[in-house]
Design a protein around this motif. Structure first.
Motif, mmCIF file in Angstrom:
data_model
loop_
_atom_site.group_PDB
_atom_site.id
_atom_site.type_symbol
_atom_site.label_atom_id
_atom_site.label_comp_id
_atom_site.label_asym_id
_atom_site.label_seq_id
_atom_site.Cartn_x
_atom_site.Cartn_y
_atom_site.Cartn_z
ATOM 1 N N LYS A 141 8.141 -46.640 9.501
ATOM 2 C CA LYS A 141 9.272 -46.877 10.394
ATOM 3 C C LYS A 141 10.408 -47.437 9.549
ATOM 4 O O LYS A 141 10.198 -48.353 8.738
ATOM 5 N N ARG A 143 14.840 -48.202 8.874
ATOM 6 C CA ARG A 143 16.241 -48.341 9.253
ATOM 7 C C ARG A 143 17.033 -48.334 7.963
ATOM 8 O O ARG A 143 16.536 -48.744 6.912
ATOM 9 N N SER A 155 21.464 -47.573 11.067
ATOM 10 C CA SER A 155 20.799 -46.667 12.003
ATOM 11 C C SER A 155 19.792 -47.430 12.857
ATOM 12 O O SER A 155 19.321 -48.504 12.473
ATOM 13 N N PRO A 156 19.447 -46.891 14.017
ATOM 14 C CA PRO A 156 18.358 -47.491 14.792
ATOM 15 C C PRO A 156 17.024 -47.271 14.082
ATOM 16 O O PRO A 156 16.912 -46.420 13.203
ATOM 17 N N LEU A 157 16.015 -48.049 14.470
ATOM 18 C CA LEU A 157 14.681 -47.889 13.910
ATOM 19 C C LEU A 157 14.131 -46.527 14.302
ATOM 20 O O LEU A 157 14.227 -46.106 15.456
ATOM 21 N N ARG A 158 13.564 -45.831 13.328
ATOM 22 C CA ARG A 158 13.007 -44.516 13.613
ATOM 23 C C ARG A 158 11.724 -44.340 12.828
ATOM 24 O O ARG A 158 11.511 -44.971 11.801
#
Length: 351
Positions: A141, A143, A155-158
């Motif tokens: 995961k 960012r 960026s959002p967590l992905r």
């Protein structure tokens, strides 16, 4: 001279022109982020560069053949990883030797003691038998900050999954990566027209197995081979170089040597409050880069000292953002070796 010879000469000249334009465009881009960013963010920055190249290379000539461009475009890891290009720009390889104080660095300092404990734990693992036709699987995961606008846009967590080919290469397709439900190929590094070989930017298990396991020899190698930049302290580049390899599937002896080498880098310290991209706290190792004004932290499980992830953030107000602005964050969830790209390990951990 016939038409075929003319065509060949035209193609060669076109490539020369493209390479020159790449160098010019690279010089116009913002200063790169630290090189331990997640591989997915690294590819995102690389795409930004390639978009500049594509736009500026527009031409009516049917003979102009563009260099291969990345097919996967998401917001440098592990890591990878870790790829080692900063902000997607290949920098010149330096021949710098480590500081003369490296070999005699005080190993009683808290960070050195902790790194030797981590090294001992890593060295207890079992060596794997990894075939050249297999793939290293990583799920993480992440960012990261996109710097292409001149400001850090986080960026959002992905969640990302990658499958990296173990074939020595050089390869034009390095594997697959999956994010936001889309799976796409990872193409050769920028400028590798003949494919990317195994190495720092594509660390296969076989290549990692061939690295020196003597910490001083390994550190000398890394100082010589890590990308060179006048926008980052040399010791920070090497620290990030090691950080980009953490979390990779690698021989235990190599992992142990990397941590012992890190203990010899000037400026390395403990990070008692370190945590990864998903908030998992653990024991930490950190280093601050006073050139780019960032602090990079590695996080390890408090119980077994396994690598959890990494985080990098600004330590002062800069043109990119305020003090504390996140530059990158990773949390390693799973890694394994699988037989096919796109295949998930049978014992994959889901969280």
């Amino acid at each position: 001279m016939n038409d075929r010879d003319n065509d060949v000469r035209a193609d060669v000249q076109a490539r020369v022109d493209i390479e020159a334009d790449i160098a010019e465009i690279a010089g116009l881009l913002p200063a790169p982020a630290p090189s331990n960013l997640p591989r997915a963010l690294h590819l995102h920055h690389k795409e930004q560069l390639m978009q500049h190249i594509d736009r500026d290379q527009a031409t009516p000539s049917s003979r102009l053949r563009r260099l291969p461009r990345p097919a996967f475009l998401v917001p440098l890891t592990a890591l990878a990883l870790g790829g080692l290009l900063t902000a997607g720009i290949t920098l010149t390889t330096g021949d710098d030797a480590p500081p003369t104080t490296t070999a005699t660095r005080d190993t009683t300092q808290p960070a050195a003691v902790l790194l030797h404990q981590i090294s001992t734990a890593a060295g207890r693992g079992d060596a794997l038998k990894v075939r050249d036709d297999q793939f290293a699987y990583t799920r993480a995961k992440v960012r990261g900050a996109d710097l292409t606008s001149g400001k850090a846009v986080v960026s959002p967590l992905r969640e990302t999954e990658t499958w990296l080919a173990q074939e020595p290469g050089p390869l034009h397709t390095l594997g697959l990566t999956k994010a936001d439900g889309e799976t796409l190929p990872i193409n050769a590094e920028l400028g590798d027209t003949n494919g990317t070989p195994a190495g720092l930017s594509r660390p296969t298990y076989r290549w990692l197995s061939a690295l020196p396991t003597d910490p001083d020899r390994l550190l000398t190698y890394l100082y010589a081979k890590a990308p060179k930049s006048d926008r980052q302290e040399r010791s920070q580049t090497v620290f990030d170089c090691i950080g980009s390899l953490l979390g990779e599937v690698m021989p235990p002896k190599t992992a142990a040597a990397l941590y012992q080498a890190a203990a010899k880098i000037p400026g390395v310290s403990e990070a008692p409050a370190a945590h990864d991209a998903i908030g998992r706290h653990g024991v930490g190792i950190a280093r601050e880069d006073n050139t780019f004004q960032t602090r990079t932290e590695w996080v390890f499980n408090q119980q077994d000292l396994t690598f959890l992830g990494a985080r990098s953030y600004l330590i002062k107000d800069t043109s990119y953002g305020k003090k504390g602005t996140l530059m990158s964050g990773t949390a390693l969830i799973d890694h394994a070796v699988v037989d096919k790209a796109g295949q998930e390990p049978a014992t994959s951990r889901r969280s």
